[in-house]
Design an enzyme around this catalytic site. Structure first.
Site, PDB file in Angstrom:
ATOM      1  N   TYR A 124       0.764  -1.224   0.159  1.00 23.76           N
ATOM      2  CA  TYR A 124      -0.188   0.047  -0.081  1.00 23.76           C
ATOM      3  C   TYR A 124       0.880   1.235   0.053  1.00 23.76           C
ATOM      4  O   TYR A 124       0.150   2.283   0.203  1.00 23.76           O
ATOM      5  CB  TYR A 124      -0.991  -0.200   1.252  1.00 23.76           C
ATOM      6  CG  TYR A 124      -2.103  -0.843   1.042  1.00 23.76           C
ATOM      7  CD1 TYR A 124      -1.816  -2.136   1.058  1.00 23.76           C
ATOM      8  CD2 TYR A 124      -3.307  -0.546   1.055  1.00 23.76           C
ATOM      9  CE1 TYR A 124      -2.957  -3.287   0.838  1.00 23.76           C
ATOM     10  CE2 TYR A 124      -4.629  -1.367   0.940  1.00 23.76           C
ATOM     11  CZ  TYR A 124      -4.074  -2.683   0.899  1.00 23.76           C
ATOM     12  OH  TYR A 124      -5.225  -3.513   0.799  1.00 23.76           O
ATOM     13  N   LYS A 171       3.804 -14.986   4.291  1.00 22.61           N
ATOM     14  CA  LYS A 171       4.337 -15.585   3.262  1.00 22.61           C
ATOM     15  C   LYS A 171       5.852 -15.811   3.219  1.00 22.61           C
ATOM     16  O   LYS A 171       6.265 -15.440   1.938  1.00 22.61           O
ATOM     17  CB  LYS A 171       3.593 -15.093   2.061  1.00 22.61           C
ATOM     18  CG  LYS A 171       3.689 -15.900   0.621  1.00 22.61           C
ATOM     19  CD  LYS A 171       2.684 -17.339   0.480  1.00 22.61           C
ATOM     20  CE  LYS A 171       2.867 -17.983  -0.627  1.00 22.61           C
ATOM     21  NZ  LYS A 171       2.244 -19.226  -0.509  1.00 22.61           N
ATOM     22  N   ASP A 204      -1.768 -18.692   2.870  1.00 25.83           N
ATOM     23  CA  ASP A 204      -2.854 -19.434   2.120  1.00 25.83           C
ATOM     24  C   ASP A 204      -3.269 -20.621   2.925  1.00 25.83           C
ATOM     25  O   ASP A 204      -4.488 -20.824   3.002  1.00 25.83           O
ATOM     26  CB  ASP A 204      -2.072 -20.212   0.661  1.00 25.83           C
ATOM     27  CG  ASP A 204      -0.739 -20.627   0.872  1.00 25.83           C
ATOM     28  OD1 ASP A 204      -0.101 -20.201   2.188  1.00 25.83           O
ATOM     29  OD2 ASP A 204      -0.145 -21.097  -0.045  1.00 25.83           O
ATOM     30  N   ASP A 228      -5.998  -7.035   4.648  1.00 25.97           N
ATOM     31  CA  ASP A 228      -7.189  -6.745   4.072  1.00 25.97           C
ATOM     32  C   ASP A 228      -8.063  -7.795   3.553  1.00 25.97           C
ATOM     33  O   ASP A 228      -9.268  -7.765   3.760  1.00 25.97           O
ATOM     34  CB  ASP A 228      -6.926  -5.711   2.680  1.00 25.97           C
ATOM     35  CG  ASP A 228      -7.731  -4.994   2.118  1.00 25.97           C
ATOM     36  OD1 ASP A 228      -8.898  -4.712   2.567  1.00 25.97           O
ATOM     37  OD2 ASP A 228      -7.752  -4.891   0.821  1.00 25.97           O
TER      38      ASP A 228
END
Ligand code: ATP
Length: 332
Positions: A124, A171, A204, A228
């Site tokens: 962002y 991740k 995930d 988000d």
């Protein structure tokens, strides 16, 4: 006691749901002097910008704001007002509680988790450029300062709100440096809190585990983008976006707003569910230390949902936005 607070009606369904929240907060017996400011597409005709400086000045002066959703053009146009607001006011912690609500049909019972999302950096940062035609680079910024700050916030929140377990979501198997740094910071903060259980989960896998059984989770600690996406996923567990509240907290101010966007498909038709922003208003009351009033508002919302006589169309009912506000206010 009377509070001055900034009120941002926003775009789309914003003005309708914000008016509903103001109605309920006034029925809760806490006196607010609202300073109404335009932001989003609504501000452009008069101010030439989606985020006029006067909005920031008003929030800095008052310390708190209740905000409706603001429209963000996809692909082109002005930058997201939400992203700008969070950055300019350094509202670094985005808090999104996800709790099963009485009377609302959803896939799961007993969900009670909280998403703590870093709000100021990651993808962002808005750092994107065309390297050569056909190749674009978006830069993900992760810093030790922001990661440590959000981790401290999450652990402190857990400690003071009776939460037991914090799961850092990442991740780092792929983004070894950026998400690796985020995890290093979370681990360092976890060492200062031996009373809380700390674990880590790849994003995930987290999504799959959440869908299998969201009741297993307590506090989720995430970078900006994962936060988000995962918080919208979590909103689905409790009956959808119309019910999911949120807060953006910084050292010098706090902005309370629903997770949902401006929903142009239903705007101006008295169809929107105002409960998400009403529950955001209850979080605002908690922030001000008005815990009894906050509990009353939540109880009134639960009462209306439990009865199931007045529901908006997203929950299978026919009641309008203002009717829901009146039904909740009548219980206060
Ligand atoms: P943004 O990019 O601003 O998040 P969006 O279009 O992706 O916007 P929303 O505006 O949140 O997302 O809308 C997603 C869907 O959820 C739409 O179909 C919308 O009508 C519905 N929705 C969102 N908020 C509400 C609400 N308060 N009451 C009822 N339906 C809602």
């Amino acid at each position: 006691m009377s509070y001055r607070a900034t009120l941002i009606p926003g775009d789309g369904i914003g003005p309708e749901v914000v008016a509903a929240a103001v109605r309920v907060l006034s029925a809760a017996g806490v006196d607010f002097q609202w300073e109404t400011e335009a932001a989003g597409a609504a501000a452009i005709p008069e101010h030439g910008t989606a985020l006029p400086d006067r909005v920031l000045e008003s929030i800095r002066r008052n310390g708190v704001a209740l905000k409706g959703p603001t429209e963000t053009p996809v692909g082109t146009g002005h930058r997201s007002v939400n992203v700008e607001l969070r950055k300019r006011l350094d509202l670094y912690a985005n808090l999104r509680p996800v709790q099963t609500l009485p009377g609302v049909k959803s896939r799961y019972d007993g969900v009670d988790l909280i998403v703590v999302r870093e709000n100021t950096e990651d993808l962002y940062s808005g750092l994107e450029h065309v390297v050569v035609p056909g190749v674009v680079e978006s830069i993900k910024i992760i810093t030790e300062k922001a990661s440590t700050r959000i981790a401290r916030y999450a652990f402190e929140y857990a400690r003071t709100h009776g939460r037991k377990r914090i799961t850092a979501v990442h991740k780092a198997n792929i983004m070894k440096l950026s998400d690796g740094l985020f995890l290093d910071c979370c681990r360092a903060v976890a060492k200062d809190h031996p009373e809380l259980t700390y674990d880590e989960m790849i994003v995930d896998n987290t999504c799959m585990q959440l869908v299998l059984d969201p009741t297993r989770f307590d506090v989720l600690l995430l970078e900006n983008l994962y936060g988000d996406i995962v918080s919208d996923l979590c909103a689905g567990f409790i009956g959808g976006l119309g019910l999911a509240p949120g807060a953006n907290i910084g050292e010098h101010g706090a902005v309370f707003e629903a997770v949902h966007g401006s929903a142009p498909d239903i705007a101006g038709r008295n169809l929107a569910n105002p409960i998400a922003i009403i529950l955001s208003g209850a979080m605002l009351l908690d922030h001000l230390g008005e815990h009894a009033a906050a509990d009353h508002v939540r109880d009134a919302v639960h009462g209306v949902l439990r009865e199931g006589k007045k529901l908006t169309h997203d929950l299978g009912g026919k009641a309008g936005t203002s009717e829901i506000a009146e039904a909740i206010a009548a219980k206060l």
